[in-house]
Design an enzyme around this catalytic site. Sequence first.
Site, PDB file in Angstrom:
ATOM      1  N   LYS A 196     -13.041  15.475  -0.072  1.00 29.39           N
ATOM      2  CA  LYS A 196     -13.526  14.648   1.284  1.00 29.39           C
ATOM      3  C   LYS A 196     -15.104  14.842   1.533  1.00 29.39           C
ATOM      4  O   LYS A 196     -15.740  15.795   0.916  1.00 29.39           O
ATOM      5  CB  LYS A 196     -12.949  15.599   2.543  1.00 29.39           C
ATOM      6  CG  LYS A 196     -12.680  15.018   3.771  1.00 29.39           C
ATOM      7  CD  LYS A 196     -11.913  15.906   4.901  1.00 29.39           C
ATOM      8  CE  LYS A 196     -11.565  14.959   6.054  1.00 29.39           C
ATOM      9  NZ  LYS A 196     -10.236  14.100   5.735  1.00 29.39           N
ATOM     10  N   GLU A 205      -4.018  18.782   0.319  1.00 26.69           N
ATOM     11  CA  GLU A 205      -3.108  17.905   0.710  1.00 26.69           C
ATOM     12  C   GLU A 205      -2.686  17.043   0.013  1.00 26.69           C
ATOM     13  O   GLU A 205      -3.400  16.331  -0.641  1.00 26.69           O
ATOM     14  CB  GLU A 205      -3.628  17.215   2.256  1.00 26.69           C
ATOM     15  CG  GLU A 205      -2.388  16.218   2.843  1.00 26.69           C
ATOM     16  CD  GLU A 205      -2.922  15.558   3.794  1.00 26.69           C
ATOM     17  OE1 GLU A 205      -2.679  15.799   4.933  1.00 26.69           O
ATOM     18  OE2 GLU A 205      -3.827  14.688   3.786  1.00 26.69           O
ATOM     19  N   GLU A 257       4.062   6.110  -9.806  1.00 27.91           N
ATOM     20  CA  GLU A 257       3.557   4.852  -9.966  1.00 27.91           C
ATOM     21  C   GLU A 257       2.181   5.216 -10.633  1.00 27.91           C
ATOM     22  O   GLU A 257       1.921   5.034 -11.728  1.00 27.91           O
ATOM     23  CB  GLU A 257       3.381   3.820  -9.047  1.00 27.91           C
ATOM     24  CG  GLU A 257       2.954   2.326  -9.579  1.00 27.91           C
ATOM     25  CD  GLU A 257       3.809   1.620 -10.465  1.00 27.91           C
ATOM     26  OE1 GLU A 257       3.610   1.043 -10.852  1.00 27.91           O
ATOM     27  OE2 GLU A 257       4.967   2.315 -10.576  1.00 27.91           O
ATOM     28  N   PHE A 258       1.063   5.947 -10.007  1.00 32.99           N
ATOM     29  CA  PHE A 258       0.079   6.325 -10.271  1.00 32.99           C
ATOM     30  C   PHE A 258      -0.492   7.375  -9.196  1.00 32.99           C
ATOM     31  O   PHE A 258       0.169   7.612  -8.019  1.00 32.99           O
ATOM     32  CB  PHE A 258      -1.080   5.251 -10.454  1.00 32.99           C
ATOM     33  CG  PHE A 258      -1.300   4.291  -9.254  1.00 32.99           C
ATOM     34  CD1 PHE A 258      -2.569   4.758  -8.328  1.00 32.99           C
ATOM     35  CD2 PHE A 258      -0.596   3.345  -8.780  1.00 32.99           C
ATOM     36  CE1 PHE A 258      -2.791   4.088  -7.089  1.00 32.99           C
ATOM     37  CE2 PHE A 258      -0.945   2.392  -7.753  1.00 32.99           C
ATOM     38  CZ  PHE A 258      -1.955   3.125  -7.175  1.00 32.99           C
ATOM     39  N   LYS A 274      -2.209  17.107 -13.689  1.00 34.01           N
ATOM     40  CA  LYS A 274      -0.857  17.888 -13.709  1.00 34.01           C
ATOM     41  C   LYS A 274       0.328  16.687 -13.239  1.00 34.01           C
ATOM     42  O   LYS A 274       1.335  16.501 -13.938  1.00 34.01           O
ATOM     43  CB  LYS A 274      -0.298  18.901 -12.995  1.00 34.01           C
ATOM     44  CG  LYS A 274      -1.276  20.232 -13.674  1.00 34.01           C
ATOM     45  CD  LYS A 274      -1.300  21.511 -12.665  1.00 34.01           C
ATOM     46  CE  LYS A 274      -1.967  22.547 -13.513  1.00 34.01           C
ATOM     47  NZ  LYS A 274      -1.778  24.011 -12.610  1.00 34.01           N
ATOM     48  N   GLU A 326       2.517   6.468  16.119  1.00 39.44           N
ATOM     49  CA  GLU A 326       2.427   5.043  16.888  1.00 39.44           C
ATOM     50  C   GLU A 326       1.492   3.976  16.351  1.00 39.44           C
ATOM     51  O   GLU A 326       1.784   3.048  16.707  1.00 39.44           O
ATOM     52  CB  GLU A 326       1.505   5.664  18.298  1.00 39.44           C
ATOM     53  CG  GLU A 326       1.592   4.438  19.339  1.00 39.44           C
ATOM     54  CD  GLU A 326       1.084   4.890  20.777  1.00 39.44           C
ATOM     55  OE1 GLU A 326       0.754   4.002  21.473  1.00 39.44           O
ATOM     56  OE2 GLU A 326       0.581   6.113  20.755  1.00 39.44           O
ATOM     57  N   ILE A 363      -6.421  -0.042   4.700  1.00 45.90           N
ATOM     58  CA  ILE A 363      -7.040  -0.979   5.715  1.00 45.90           C
ATOM     59  C   ILE A 363      -7.357  -0.538   7.176  1.00 45.90           C
ATOM     60  O   ILE A 363      -8.312  -0.557   7.662  1.00 45.90           O
ATOM     61  CB  ILE A 363      -6.101  -2.318   5.875  1.00 45.90           C
ATOM     62  CG1 ILE A 363      -6.024  -3.147   4.399  1.00 45.90           C
ATOM     63  CG2 ILE A 363      -6.498  -3.115   7.012  1.00 45.90           C
ATOM     64  CD1 ILE A 363      -7.132  -3.351   4.009  1.00 45.90           C
ATOM     65  N   GLU A 364      -6.287   0.380   7.575  1.00 46.51           N
ATOM     66  CA  GLU A 364      -6.464   0.992   9.003  1.00 46.51           C
ATOM     67  C   GLU A 364      -7.327   2.093   8.893  1.00 46.51           C
ATOM     68  O   GLU A 364      -8.146   2.093  10.029  1.00 46.51           O
ATOM     69  CB  GLU A 364      -4.982   1.635   9.193  1.00 46.51           C
ATOM     70  CG  GLU A 364      -4.915   2.356  10.670  1.00 46.51           C
ATOM     71  CD  GLU A 364      -5.110   3.563  10.865  1.00 46.51           C
ATOM     72  OE1 GLU A 364      -4.972   4.015  11.712  1.00 46.51           O
ATOM     73  OE2 GLU A 364      -5.442   4.185   9.702  1.00 46.51           O
ATOM     74  N   LYS A 400      -4.443  16.046 -10.499  1.00 47.80           N
ATOM     75  CA  LYS A 400      -4.474  14.946 -11.069  1.00 47.80           C
ATOM     76  C   LYS A 400      -3.580  14.725 -12.329  1.00 47.80           C
ATOM     77  O   LYS A 400      -2.881  14.018 -12.524  1.00 47.80           O
ATOM     78  CB  LYS A 400      -5.797  14.090 -11.010  1.00 47.80           C
ATOM     79  CG  LYS A 400      -6.111  13.492  -9.725  1.00 47.80           C
ATOM     80  CD  LYS A 400      -7.633  13.171  -9.620  1.00 47.80           C
ATOM     81  CE  LYS A 400      -8.190  12.109 -10.700  1.00 47.80           C
ATOM     82  NZ  LYS A 400      -9.270  11.732 -10.654  1.00 47.80           N
TER      83      LYS A 400
END
Length: 271
Positions: free
Chosen positions: A48, A140, A41-42, A23, A114, A154-155, A21
């Site tokens: 996890k 990741e 942008e940010f 870097k 999909e 949201i998903e 973060k």
Amino acid sequence: MDGRNWETFLLPYEQTVEELKVKFKTMRSELKKREEYAPIEFVTGRVKRITSILEKAERLDVPMDRLEEGIEDIAGIRIMCQFVEDIRRVAEYIRARKDLTVLYEKDYITNYKESGYRSFHMIIRYPVQTALEQKIVLAEIQIRTLAMNFWATIEHSLNYKYRGGLPGDMRLRLQKSAQAASVLDSEMSSIREEILDAQKLFEDDANIVSTLLKMIHRLYSYHLVGEAIAYQASFGELFARRDYDGMKAMLEEIKTIIASKHEEDPEDDFL
């Protein structure tokens, strides 16, 4: 389930997230100074949750003693961009870095899922120096636009609520929303130059105001109290009219006054 100390197990991942973060935020600041525009942008990051790690290990059939190699996103960084075009540029900067190694990439923008999910993922190997040793951590990096991120957030929430079994009508509505988000990104890209010009103008005007107020205050240090008060009053009138040309002219006047005072007493500091 094994009897590992999860708090200790996650420490290198927490450190990895914090370091990355910093870097990428530093990269943003440097690019902004060098090029007046940063494609970032940010930046956000997360480790996890244990429940999510266990669920993913079960879903992918990853043994508990292989979590570090089998679950690649325990440490996650998310980089948000204004425009789709910025995503490729950020990915190039990451590939060129010497402090991490890109293992592979997943382009869900060109080949979106999909469900409608769009994002660009990079799986990296990152060497983190813990208190006791150097440890190689997999992480990741997700690079996406603000519109992509809004949809994905949201998903993700809805998938959690329905435990991955979204009702058919909800799935269809999400797909339509993803298409709308993609159209929004396309529209923003089509007026990209106008947007960037407007943002630069705003920053330039904000810098004029900030610099002018600092220079007016500096008049006090030269004992030019009357001048400082007069300029402060004039500034108030100019700002009320948003007369930035007038502010630029005032700034040059004050710089000339301070320069002349500095010539009289060169030992004084001069900005």
